[in-house]
Scaffold this motif. Sequence first.
Motif, PDB file in Angstrom:
ATOM      1  N   MET A 181     -10.468   4.520  -1.957  1.00  0.00           N
ATOM      2  CA  MET A 181      -8.947   5.115  -1.464  1.00  0.00           C
ATOM      3  C   MET A 181      -9.030   5.331  -0.062  1.00  0.00           C
ATOM      4  O   MET A 181      -9.887   6.217   0.510  1.00  0.00           O
ATOM      5  N   SER A 182      -8.091   4.638   0.625  1.00  0.00           N
ATOM      6  CA  SER A 182      -7.906   5.084   2.018  1.00  0.00           C
ATOM      7  C   SER A 182      -6.531   5.582   2.150  1.00  0.00           C
ATOM      8  O   SER A 182      -5.471   4.598   1.631  1.00  0.00           O
ATOM      9  N   GLN A 230      -4.983   2.074   4.333  1.00  0.00           N
ATOM     10  CA  GLN A 230      -4.557   0.770   3.803  1.00  0.00           C
ATOM     11  C   GLN A 230      -4.838   0.717   2.370  1.00  0.00           C
ATOM     12  O   GLN A 230      -5.773   1.474   1.915  1.00  0.00           O
ATOM     13  N   LEU A 231      -4.246  -0.377   1.758  1.00  0.00           N
ATOM     14  CA  LEU A 231      -4.339  -0.474   0.361  1.00  0.00           C
ATOM     15  C   LEU A 231      -5.785  -0.980  -0.114  1.00  0.00           C
ATOM     16  O   LEU A 231      -6.335  -1.643   0.872  1.00  0.00           O
ATOM     17  N   ASN A 232      -6.301  -0.411  -1.112  1.00  0.00           N
ATOM     18  CA  ASN A 232      -7.629  -0.955  -1.524  1.00  0.00           C
ATOM     19  C   ASN A 232      -7.419  -2.293  -2.317  1.00  0.00           C
ATOM     20  O   ASN A 232      -6.329  -2.766  -2.520  1.00  0.00           O
ATOM     21  N   ALA A 233      -8.416  -3.201  -2.439  1.00  0.00           N
ATOM     22  CA  ALA A 233      -8.370  -4.461  -3.142  1.00  0.00           C
ATOM     23  C   ALA A 233      -7.624  -4.445  -4.377  1.00  0.00           C
ATOM     24  O   ALA A 233      -6.689  -5.425  -4.717  1.00  0.00           O
ATOM     25  N   TYR A 234      -7.630  -3.354  -5.347  1.00  0.00           N
ATOM     26  CA  TYR A 234      -6.969  -3.305  -6.559  1.00  0.00           C
ATOM     27  C   TYR A 234      -5.525  -3.213  -6.064  1.00  0.00           C
ATOM     28  O   TYR A 234      -4.565  -4.021  -6.920  1.00  0.00           O
ATOM     29  N   TYR A 281      -2.377   5.383  -8.523  1.00  0.00           N
ATOM     30  CA  TYR A 281      -2.904   6.462  -7.733  1.00  0.00           C
ATOM     31  C   TYR A 281      -3.149   7.770  -8.321  1.00  0.00           C
ATOM     32  O   TYR A 281      -4.028   8.242  -8.415  1.00  0.00           O
ATOM     33  N   ASP A 291     -13.710  -5.197 -11.526  1.00  0.00           N
ATOM     34  CA  ASP A 291     -14.837  -5.659 -10.659  1.00  0.00           C
ATOM     35  C   ASP A 291     -15.582  -6.766 -10.951  1.00  0.00           C
ATOM     36  O   ASP A 291     -16.847  -6.928 -10.761  1.00  0.00           O
ATOM     37  N   GLY A 340     -14.222  -7.242  -5.381  1.00  0.00           N
ATOM     38  CA  GLY A 340     -15.611  -6.877  -5.081  1.00  0.00           C
ATOM     39  C   GLY A 340     -16.611  -7.795  -5.133  1.00  0.00           C
ATOM     40  O   GLY A 340     -16.359  -9.269  -5.410  1.00  0.00           O
ATOM     41  N   HIS A 363      -3.078  -9.090   5.969  1.00  0.00           N
ATOM     42  CA  HIS A 363      -3.060  -8.813   4.416  1.00  0.00           C
ATOM     43  C   HIS A 363      -1.867  -9.386   4.000  1.00  0.00           C
ATOM     44  O   HIS A 363      -2.037 -10.023   2.773  1.00  0.00           O
TER      45      HIS A 363
END
Length: 233
Positions: free
Chosen positions: A1-2, A5-9, A70, A112, A141, A185
């Motif tokens: 979680m950042s 920016q969005l995570n890959a999921y 989230y 994953d 991943g 992205h």
Amino acid sequence: MSPYQLNAYAMALKAVGEIIQDYDSDKMFPALGFGAKLPPDGRISHEFALNGNPQNPYCAGIDGVMEAYYQSLKSVQLYGPTNFSPVVNHVARYAASVKDGSQYFVLLIITDGVISDMAQTKESIVNASCLPMSIIIVGVGPAEFDAMIELDGDEVRISSRGRYAERDIVQFVPFRDYIDRTGNHILSMARLAKDVLAEIPDQFLSYMRTRGIKPAPAPPPYTPLGQPLQTQI
């Protein structure tokens, strides 16, 4: 979680979801999680409502799904093993109840790549191959995705206990192949959505054709009440 920016999921969910949601009339999507310990008692579940409401797991639009995702990450504890068959069977139960061609189900699984119930999942997919549904798997991943490629069935038709799938209903793509090196992205998401959805039209048509289901007449074009019909050139 950042926070930045969005995570890959989330990126995969948004990329595919924002296109596929336009094919859904009410834009209400059931969203399920798998492979986590749930509050308050820490039981492990492979089929839990992301919004915390098992009676009504529907989320409003892809934004609603993202919000539920989230919130869920903050409350559950991610935990193995990773079983796919419960969510495949969950969607298959719905698909089995609507075989007249009026509905078609698309299950998007973002994972994953680790899978603990391969034999059961293969059986679930073989059983589901005669139902009005397709399964999209996005692998996130750096893991080896051999199991996902096997489930995809493009090279070798998937089988379980000597029984082959009636048709190919699984499309797998590894997310890492779509990360744009320039950090764009938008481009990554567009490419991902294009490839992920590439097989759905043929899978949809193959179900309808084998069942002899003809398209219904097109509904009249939608015009808001009290609005004159305007065209722009």
